[in-house]
Design a protein around this motif. Structure first.
Motif, short mmCIF file in Angstrom:
data_model
loop_
_atom_site.label_atom_id
_atom_site.label_comp_id
_atom_site.label_asym_id
_atom_site.label_seq_id
_atom_site.Cartn_x
_atom_site.Cartn_y
_atom_site.Cartn_z
N ALA A 81 0.84 -1.20 0.00
CA ALA A 81 0.00 0.00 0.00
C ALA A 81 0.88 1.26 0.00
N MET A 82 1.93 1.24 0.82
CA MET A 82 2.82 2.40 0.86
C MET A 82 3.52 2.61 -0.48
N LEU A 83 3.92 1.52 -1.15
CA LEU A 83 4.55 1.65 -2.47
C LEU A 83 3.57 2.24 -3.48
N CYS A 84 2.32 1.82 -3.40
CA CYS A 84 1.30 2.39 -4.29
C CYS A 84 1.12 3.88 -4.03
N GLY A 85 1.08 4.26 -2.76
CA GLY A 85 0.95 5.67 -2.41
C GLY A 85 2.12 6.50 -2.89
N LEU A 86 3.33 5.97 -2.76
CA LEU A 86 4.51 6.68 -3.23
C LEU A 86 4.48 6.86 -4.74
N GLY A 87 3.99 5.84 -5.46
CA GLY A 87 3.91 5.95 -6.92
C GLY A 87 2.94 7.06 -7.36
N LEU A 88 1.78 7.13 -6.73
CA LEU A 88 0.82 8.19 -7.05
C LEU A 88 1.38 9.57 -6.68
N PHE A 89 2.06 9.64 -5.55
CA PHE A 89 2.68 10.89 -5.09
C PHE A 89 3.65 11.41 -6.14
N ALA A 90 4.57 10.55 -6.61
CA ALA A 90 5.57 10.97 -7.59
C ALA A 90 4.92 11.34 -8.92
N PHE A 91 3.93 10.56 -9.35
CA PHE A 91 3.25 10.84 -10.63
C PHE A 91 2.56 12.20 -10.59
N GLY A 92 1.86 12.48 -9.49
CA GLY A 92 1.18 13.76 -9.37
C GLY A 92 2.14 14.93 -9.38
N ALA A 93 3.30 14.77 -8.72
CA ALA A 93 4.29 15.85 -8.71
C ALA A 93 4.82 16.11 -10.12
N LEU A 94 5.02 15.05 -10.90
CA LEU A 94 5.50 15.23 -12.28
C LEU A 94 4.46 15.91 -13.16
N LEU A 95 3.17 15.76 -12.81
CA LEU A 95 2.11 16.39 -13.60
C LEU A 95 2.14 17.92 -13.51
N PHE A 96 2.90 18.47 -12.56
CA PHE A 96 3.04 19.93 -12.50
C PHE A 96 3.75 20.47 -13.75
N VAL A 97 4.53 19.64 -14.42
CA VAL A 97 5.22 20.10 -15.62
C VAL A 97 4.23 20.39 -16.75
N PRO A 98 3.37 19.43 -17.16
CA PRO A 98 2.38 19.78 -18.20
C PRO A 98 1.36 20.82 -17.73
N ALA A 99 1.06 20.84 -16.43
CA ALA A 99 0.13 21.86 -15.92
C ALA A 99 0.70 23.26 -16.13
N ALA A 100 2.01 23.42 -15.86
CA ALA A 100 2.65 24.72 -16.06
C ALA A 100 2.76 25.06 -17.54
N GLN A 101 2.98 24.03 -18.37
CA GLN A 101 3.10 24.27 -19.81
C GLN A 101 1.78 24.76 -20.41
N THR A 102 0.68 24.19 -19.96
CA THR A 102 -0.63 24.57 -20.50
C THR A 102 -1.19 25.83 -19.86
N GLN A 103 -0.68 26.20 -18.68
CA GLN A 103 -1.12 27.40 -17.95
C GLN A 103 -2.63 27.37 -17.70
N ARG A 104 -3.12 26.23 -17.23
CA ARG A 104 -4.54 26.07 -16.91
C ARG A 104 -4.68 25.75 -15.42
N TYR A 105 -5.47 26.55 -14.73
CA TYR A 105 -5.66 26.37 -13.29
C TYR A 105 -6.24 24.98 -12.98
N ALA A 106 -7.16 24.53 -13.82
CA ALA A 106 -7.79 23.23 -13.60
C ALA A 106 -6.76 22.10 -13.65
N PHE A 107 -5.73 22.22 -14.47
CA PHE A 107 -4.70 21.19 -14.56
C PHE A 107 -3.86 21.14 -13.28
N PHE A 108 -3.60 22.32 -12.71
CA PHE A 108 -2.89 22.35 -11.43
C PHE A 108 -3.72 21.64 -10.35
N LEU A 109 -5.02 21.90 -10.36
CA LEU A 109 -5.89 21.25 -9.38
C LEU A 109 -5.89 19.74 -9.58
N GLY A 110 -5.86 19.30 -10.84
CA GLY A 110 -5.80 17.87 -11.13
C GLY A 110 -4.53 17.23 -10.62
#
Length: 439
Positions: A81-110
Motif C-alpha cells: 500500500a505504501m509503495l502504491c501511495g509513493l507511486g501516485l505521489f511521484a506521478f502527481g508531482a511530475l504532472l506539474f510540468v504539463p500543468a505549467a506548460q498549458t497554464q490552466r488552473y484546472a490542470f494544477f488542481l488535477g
C-alpha cells in the motif's frame, strides 16, 4: 509476541525511521499549498473562494481514496500500500510540468488531486502502522513522535517554497503597469516557476520508494496478518462505525483538518492584511513562526503525555485554540500573528491524538477505522470554503477565523467525550476489582 521480539529491535527502529520519512514528505508537500495559494491566485486572478479550491482539490482526494486505501491494505498489506501511495505521489508531482506548460488552473488542481490520492494511501497505511509497531500503551506517544517530523516539514516548506516560488515575481503594481501581452508573459513565467520544485519532490519520492521496495517491514503487532485477511466491504465499514470512539474521531478529524488548513493555507494572505508585511516576510513567519511552533508543540505534547492523559491534554489545547481564534479575529499587527502562531502550537497534537484515540482497542476494525478517520480529512476541502466565504462576505479576511473557532469547539467536545468514557471504564474496572476481592 511484540514486533521487537519478532524481527529484532534494530529492524523495528529502521522501519520506524523509514515510515517517519513519509510523515516528513507528506508534511512538506502539504505545507507548500499555502505558497501555491497566493502564487496561483495572482497568476490566474482568482477570488479568495476560487483560491480555496487548491485545498478542495487536495482534501477531496482523501474522501475519495480513504476507503479504497483501507481495502488495499487488507488485500496487499502495509508495504505494498505504501509503495502504491509513493507511486501516485511521484506521478502527481511530475504532472506539474504539463500543468505549467498549458497554464490552466484546472490542470494544477488535477495534479494536486493525484498527489493527494497518493498521500491518502500513505497516511491510511502509515498512521495505524506506527501505532501497532510497539507497545499499545505508548501508541499515542509513538504517533506524536512520528508526526513531529511532519511538523518539521511545516517549518521548512514555507521558507524554501517562498524563495523558490514566490520570490522574484512581479508585484500587483508592476503587473498593472504592463501591457496586456507583457502581463500575460509575466504571469506565464510565474505559473512555470513551480515546475522545478515539484520535479525535485518527484525524484526524492522515487528514491524513497526504491528503498521501501527492498525494505522488509516487521510485522505490525500480533493479529495484523489476521486482520489483513478479513473480509472488506460494507459490513466492515458498518462494524467499524458501531464503535463510538471511531464515530467521534471521524467527526473530530473532519473539523480538525479543516481548522489546520484554514490556519496554514490562508496565513500568508492573513499576515499581509493584518500585519501589513510582504508575502515573503509572511512566508518566513509561517515557517519560523507557525511551523516551528507546530513542531515544538508536537515534541512538547509527546513529553507532556507522560504526565497527562492524551484526552485531557487535547481538551486543554482545544480550549486554548478557541481563545486564540477570537484574538486572531479582532487584533492586528504582531498581536494577530502571535495569536495564529499560538494556534499552530496548540493544534500540534490534535491529528495524531484524535487518530490514536479513535482506533484505540479497535482490534479487527483498526484498518477500516483508520480509513474512515483518514476519509474525514475531507474537512480540509470544506472548511476553507467556509473561511473564504466569510472573508468575501464580510470583506474582512480576519473574520474568516470564525471557521477555525467552530472547529476547535468540536474538538473540545470530542476530548471531553473521551475523558468521560475513560472515567466510566475506570469505574467499571475498579468496581470489578472490588467485587473480585469480596468474592
Amino acid at each position: 509476541m511484540a514486533p521487537t521480539e519478532q524481527a529484532g529491535g534494530q529492524s523495528c527502529r529502521f522501519a520506524f525511521v523509514m515510515i517517519t520519512t513519509l510523515f516528513f514528505m507528506w508534511g512538506f508537500v502539504h505545507n507548500l499549498d499555502p505558497i501555491l495559494i497566493p502564487h496561483l491566485r495572482k497568476a490566474f486572478s482568482l477570488t479568495m473562494l476560487q483560491s480555496a479550491l487548491v485545498d478542495s482539490a487536495v482534501f477531496i482526494a482523501y474522501f475519495v481514496m480513504a476507503l479504497p486505501a483501507g481495502l488495499l491494505i487488507r488485500k496487499a498489506g502495509y508495504k505494498n500500500a505504501m509503495l502504491c501511495g509513493l507511486g501516485l505521489f511521484a506521478f502527481g508531482a511530475l504532472l506539474f510540468v504539463p500543468a505549467a506548460q498549458t497554464q490552466r488552473y484546472a490542470f494544477f488542481l488535477g495534479a494536486l488531486f493525484i498527489i493527494a490520492c497518493g498521500l491518502t494511501v500513505l497516511e491510511t497505511a502509515a498512521n495505524p502502522y506506527i501505532t501497532l509497531l510497539g507497545p499499545a500503551e505508548k501508541a499515542t506517544q509513538r504517533l506524536n513522535l512520528a508526526q513531529s517530523f511532519n511538523g518539521l516539514a511545516a517549518t521548512l516548506a514555507p521558507i524554501v517554497g517562498a524563495r523558490v516560488i514566490l520570490a522574484g515575481g512581479s508585484s500587483e503594481e508592476q503587473l498593472q503597469a504592463m501591457s496586456d501581452s507583457a502581463r500575460q508573459a509575466a504571469l506565464a513565467a510565474e505559473a512555470a516557476s513551480v515546475k522545478a520544485p515539484y520535479i525535485c519532490i518527484a525524484l526524492v519520492i522515487m528514491a524513497i520508494a526504491l528503498v521501501f521496495y527492498f525494505l522488509k517491514l516487521p510485522a505490525a503487532g500480533a493479529g495484523a496478518g489476521e486482520r489483513a485477511q478479513g473480509a472488506p466491504g460494507n459490513g466492515a465499514i458498518l462494524r467499524a462505525l458501531q464503535r463510538p470512539s471511531i464515530r467521534r474521531a471521524v467527526l473530530a478529524q473532519f473539523f480538525y483538518v479543516g481548522a489546520q488548513v484554514c490556519v496554514f493555507s490562508f496565513f500568508i494572505l492573513y499576515a499581509v492584511k493584518s500585519a501589513g508585511i510582504t508575502q515573503v516576510q509572511a512566508a518566513d513567519y509561517l515557517g519560523w513562526g507557525c511551523g516551528a511552533a507546530f513542531v515544538v508543540g508536537r515534541f512538547a505534547g509527546t513529553w507532556l503525555m507522560r504526565f497527562f492523559t492524551p484526552a485531557r491534554l487535547l481538551l486543554a489545547y482545544a480550549l486554548a485554540s478557541m481563545a486564540l481564534s477570537v484574538v486572531a479575529m479582532v487584533s492586528g499587527g504582531l498581536a494577530s500573528l502571535g495569536a495564529v502562531i499560538g494556534i499552530a502550537f496548540f493544534m500540534s497534537i490534535m491529528f495524531p491524538t484524535i487518530f490514536s484515540l479513535g482506533i484505540r482497542n479497535a482490534g479487527a476494525d483498526t484498518e477500516m477505522g483508520s480509513s474512515l478517520i483518514i476519509m474525514a480529512i475531507v474537512g480540509g476541502a470544506v472548511l476553507p470554503l467556509l473561511f473564504g466565504f466569510i472573508s468575501d462576505a464580510t470583506q474582512n479576511l480576519q473574520y474568516g477565523y470564525a471557521a477555525p473557532l467552530l472547529c476547535f469547539m468540536v474538538i473540545a467536545w470530542f476530548a471531553r467525550a473521551e475523558l468521560k468514557e475513560a472515567r466510566a471504564a475506570a469505574t467499571i474496572t475498579s468496581t470489578g476489582s472490588v467485587e473480585a476481592c469480596l468474592n
